[in-house]
Design a protein around this motif. Structure first.
Motif, PDB file in Angstrom:
ATOM      1  N   GLU A 299      -2.080  -6.019   8.556  1.00  0.00           N
ATOM      2  CA  GLU A 299      -3.266  -6.642   9.212  1.00  0.00           C
ATOM      3  C   GLU A 299      -3.795  -7.620   8.081  1.00  0.00           C
ATOM      4  N   SER A 300      -4.028  -7.372   6.732  1.00  0.00           N
ATOM      5  CA  SER A 300      -4.457  -8.334   5.921  1.00  0.00           C
ATOM      6  C   SER A 300      -3.680  -9.494   5.642  1.00  0.00           C
ATOM      7  N   ARG A 301      -1.916  -9.051   5.613  1.00  0.00           N
ATOM      8  CA  ARG A 301      -1.164 -10.211   5.487  1.00  0.00           C
ATOM      9  C   ARG A 301      -1.294 -11.219   6.496  1.00  0.00           C
ATOM     10  N   TYR A 302      -1.384 -10.591   7.973  1.00  0.00           N
ATOM     11  CA  TYR A 302      -1.450 -11.565   8.924  1.00  0.00           C
ATOM     12  C   TYR A 302      -2.727 -12.448   8.691  1.00  0.00           C
ATOM     13  N   ASP A 303      -3.778 -11.769   8.418  1.00  0.00           N
ATOM     14  CA  ASP A 303      -4.831 -12.783   8.241  1.00  0.00           C
ATOM     15  C   ASP A 303      -4.813 -13.681   7.242  1.00  0.00           C
ATOM     16  N   VAL A 304      -4.253 -13.445   5.983  1.00  0.00           N
ATOM     17  CA  VAL A 304      -4.085 -14.290   4.969  1.00  0.00           C
ATOM     18  C   VAL A 304      -2.948 -15.465   5.559  1.00  0.00           C
ATOM     19  N   GLU A 305      -2.113 -15.008   6.175  1.00  0.00           N
ATOM     20  CA  GLU A 305      -1.258 -16.057   6.685  1.00  0.00           C
ATOM     21  C   GLU A 305      -1.587 -17.046   7.600  1.00  0.00           C
ATOM     22  N   SER A 306      -2.531 -16.539   8.509  1.00  0.00           N
ATOM     23  CA  SER A 306      -3.123 -17.399   9.517  1.00  0.00           C
ATOM     24  C   SER A 306      -4.253 -18.420   8.787  1.00  0.00           C
ATOM     25  N   LYS A 307      -4.907 -17.892   7.673  1.00  0.00           N
ATOM     26  CA  LYS A 307      -5.967 -18.669   6.866  1.00  0.00           C
ATOM     27  C   LYS A 307      -4.908 -19.707   6.051  1.00  0.00           C
ATOM     28  N   VAL A 308      -3.653 -19.503   5.708  1.00  0.00           N
ATOM     29  CA  VAL A 308      -2.932 -20.323   4.954  1.00  0.00           C
ATOM     30  C   VAL A 308      -2.570 -21.517   5.826  1.00  0.00           C
ATOM     31  N   GLN A 309      -1.999 -21.064   7.240  1.00  0.00           N
ATOM     32  CA  GLN A 309      -1.575 -21.846   8.016  1.00  0.00           C
ATOM     33  C   GLN A 309      -2.637 -22.970   8.615  1.00  0.00           C
ATOM     34  N   LYS A 310      -3.946 -22.367   8.870  1.00  0.00           N
ATOM     35  CA  LYS A 310      -5.030 -23.221   9.151  1.00  0.00           C
ATOM     36  C   LYS A 310      -5.421 -24.192   8.021  1.00  0.00           C
ATOM     37  N   ALA A 311      -5.313 -23.700   6.714  1.00  0.00           N
ATOM     38  CA  ALA A 311      -5.576 -24.624   5.567  1.00  0.00           C
ATOM     39  C   ALA A 311      -4.454 -25.651   5.485  1.00  0.00           C
TER      40      ALA A 311
ATOM     41  N   ILE B 266       0.348   0.966   5.429  1.00  0.00           N
ATOM     42  CA  ILE B 266       1.355  -0.030   5.871  1.00  0.00           C
ATOM     43  C   ILE B 266       0.690  -1.145   6.803  1.00  0.00           C
ATOM     44  N   ASP B 267       0.215  -0.388   7.847  1.00  0.00           N
ATOM     45  CA  ASP B 267      -0.722  -0.957   8.987  1.00  0.00           C
ATOM     46  C   ASP B 267      -1.872  -1.944   8.429  1.00  0.00           C
TER      47      ASP B 267
ATOM     48  N   ASN C  97       4.548  20.029   6.744  1.00  0.00           N
ATOM     49  CA  ASN C  97       3.403  19.529   7.078  1.00  0.00           C
ATOM     50  C   ASN C  97       2.763  18.697   5.841  1.00  0.00           C
ATOM     51  N   ALA C  98       2.868  18.955   4.817  1.00  0.00           N
ATOM     52  CA  ALA C  98       2.160  17.959   3.547  1.00  0.00           C
ATOM     53  C   ALA C  98       3.125  16.851   3.632  1.00  0.00           C
ATOM     54  N   LEU C  99       4.435  16.930   3.846  1.00  0.00           N
ATOM     55  CA  LEU C  99       5.192  15.677   4.046  1.00  0.00           C
ATOM     56  C   LEU C  99       4.875  14.798   5.129  1.00  0.00           C
ATOM     57  N   MET C 100       4.515  15.493   6.231  1.00  0.00           N
ATOM     58  CA  MET C 100       4.232  14.665   7.316  1.00  0.00           C
ATOM     59  C   MET C 100       2.718  13.991   7.193  1.00  0.00           C
ATOM     60  N   GLU C 101       1.699  14.454   6.636  1.00  0.00           N
ATOM     61  CA  GLU C 101       0.589  13.989   6.174  1.00  0.00           C
ATOM     62  C   GLU C 101       0.699  12.763   5.384  1.00  0.00           C
ATOM     63  N   LEU C 102       1.765  12.991   4.228  1.00  0.00           N
ATOM     64  CA  LEU C 102       2.008  11.881   3.435  1.00  0.00           C
ATOM     65  C   LEU C 102       2.432  10.495   4.035  1.00  0.00           C
ATOM     66  N   CYS C 103       3.443  10.969   5.081  1.00  0.00           N
ATOM     67  CA  CYS C 103       4.019   9.886   5.756  1.00  0.00           C
ATOM     68  C   CYS C 103       2.932   9.393   6.664  1.00  0.00           C
ATOM     69  N   LYS C 104       2.039   9.907   7.381  1.00  0.00           N
ATOM     70  CA  LYS C 104       0.937   9.478   8.166  1.00  0.00           C
ATOM     71  C   LYS C 104      -0.035   8.533   7.272  1.00  0.00           C
ATOM     72  N   LYS C 105      -0.359   8.944   6.018  1.00  0.00           N
ATOM     73  CA  LYS C 105      -1.182   8.106   5.145  1.00  0.00           C
ATOM     74  C   LYS C 105      -0.254   6.865   4.555  1.00  0.00           C
ATOM     75  N   LEU C 106       1.135   6.992   4.503  1.00  0.00           N
ATOM     76  CA  LEU C 106       1.691   5.805   4.122  1.00  0.00           C
ATOM     77  C   LEU C 106       1.665   4.773   5.351  1.00  0.00           C
ATOM     78  N   HIS C 107       2.096   5.312   6.756  1.00  0.00           N
ATOM     79  CA  HIS C 107       1.863   4.526   7.945  1.00  0.00           C
ATOM     80  C   HIS C 107       0.584   3.786   8.051  1.00  0.00           C
ATOM     81  N   ALA C 108      -0.468   4.363   7.629  1.00  0.00           N
ATOM     82  CA  ALA C 108      -1.814   3.907   7.942  1.00  0.00           C
ATOM     83  C   ALA C 108      -2.035   2.722   6.794  1.00  0.00           C
TER      84      ALA C 108
END
Length: 172
Positions: A74-86, A69-70, A56-67
């Motif tokens: 999202e921040s990487r996508y935002d930065v890429e779109s800003k760079v592309q617009k620039a 990563i998500d 259960n502790a490992l499952m919680e750790l995996c969920k935190k890591l996935h969150a």
């Protein structure tokens, strides 16, 4: 360097190779510094996971890591779109600068070259057609028209004929 003496080519070559060696050393050192900074950042922000514990502790750790990563994606996508617009904005501004400055056409040099020589320079040895256009023209013989000698006659007679015509129009 003094005004009167110029540097010899061997001296110039030696100095150039020394500068290149120093620059290569600096680049190598910069790569090492970047790798060390990357390692330090990874150690600081990503500590080694504690894998001891139950499932259960490992499952919680995996969920935190996935969150996490998500969130990072999202921040990487935002930065890429800003760079592309620039980037697109920079490209548009560059085009406007070129349009405002106008394209300057270089002065063309006069080249004395026949059409055959130009085609041979462009096409190489594949060039078989000759551009001698005069050879394809028809030969036209000039015909001399013989005018009757009577027409060249006395000019006074010609004036009298015209005077007769004038009388003819006046009488009508």
């Amino acid at each position: 360097m003094s005004e009167g003496k110029k540097m010899t080519s061997s001296r110039r070559h030696h100095l150039k190779s020394l500068m290149l060696q120093i620059a290569a050393g600096w680049l190598e050192q910069e790569k090492k510094d970047v790798a060390a900074a990357k390692e330090a950042y990874m150690e600081e922000s990503c500590p080694a996971p504690d894998l001891s514990g139950d499932q259960n502790a490992l499952m919680e750790l995996c969920k935190k890591l996935h969150a996490a990563i998500d969130k990072i994606d999202e921040s990487r996508y935002d930065v890429e779109s800003k760079v592309q617009k620039a980037d697109t904005e920079i490209a548009d501004l560059k085009m406007k600068v070129v349009e405002l400055a106008g394209v300057k056409k270089p002065a063309l040099k006069k080249v004395r070259m026949s059409a055959d020589a130009m085609l041979q320079a462009l096409l190489g040895n594949k060039h078989k057609v000759t551009m001698d256009l005069r050879a394809n023209l028809k030969q036209v013989k000039k015909e001399v028209k013989e005018e009757p000698t009577e027409a060249v006659g006395d000019w006074r007679k010609n004036i009298e004929d015209k005077a007769d015509r004038k009388k003819m129009f006046e009488s009508a």
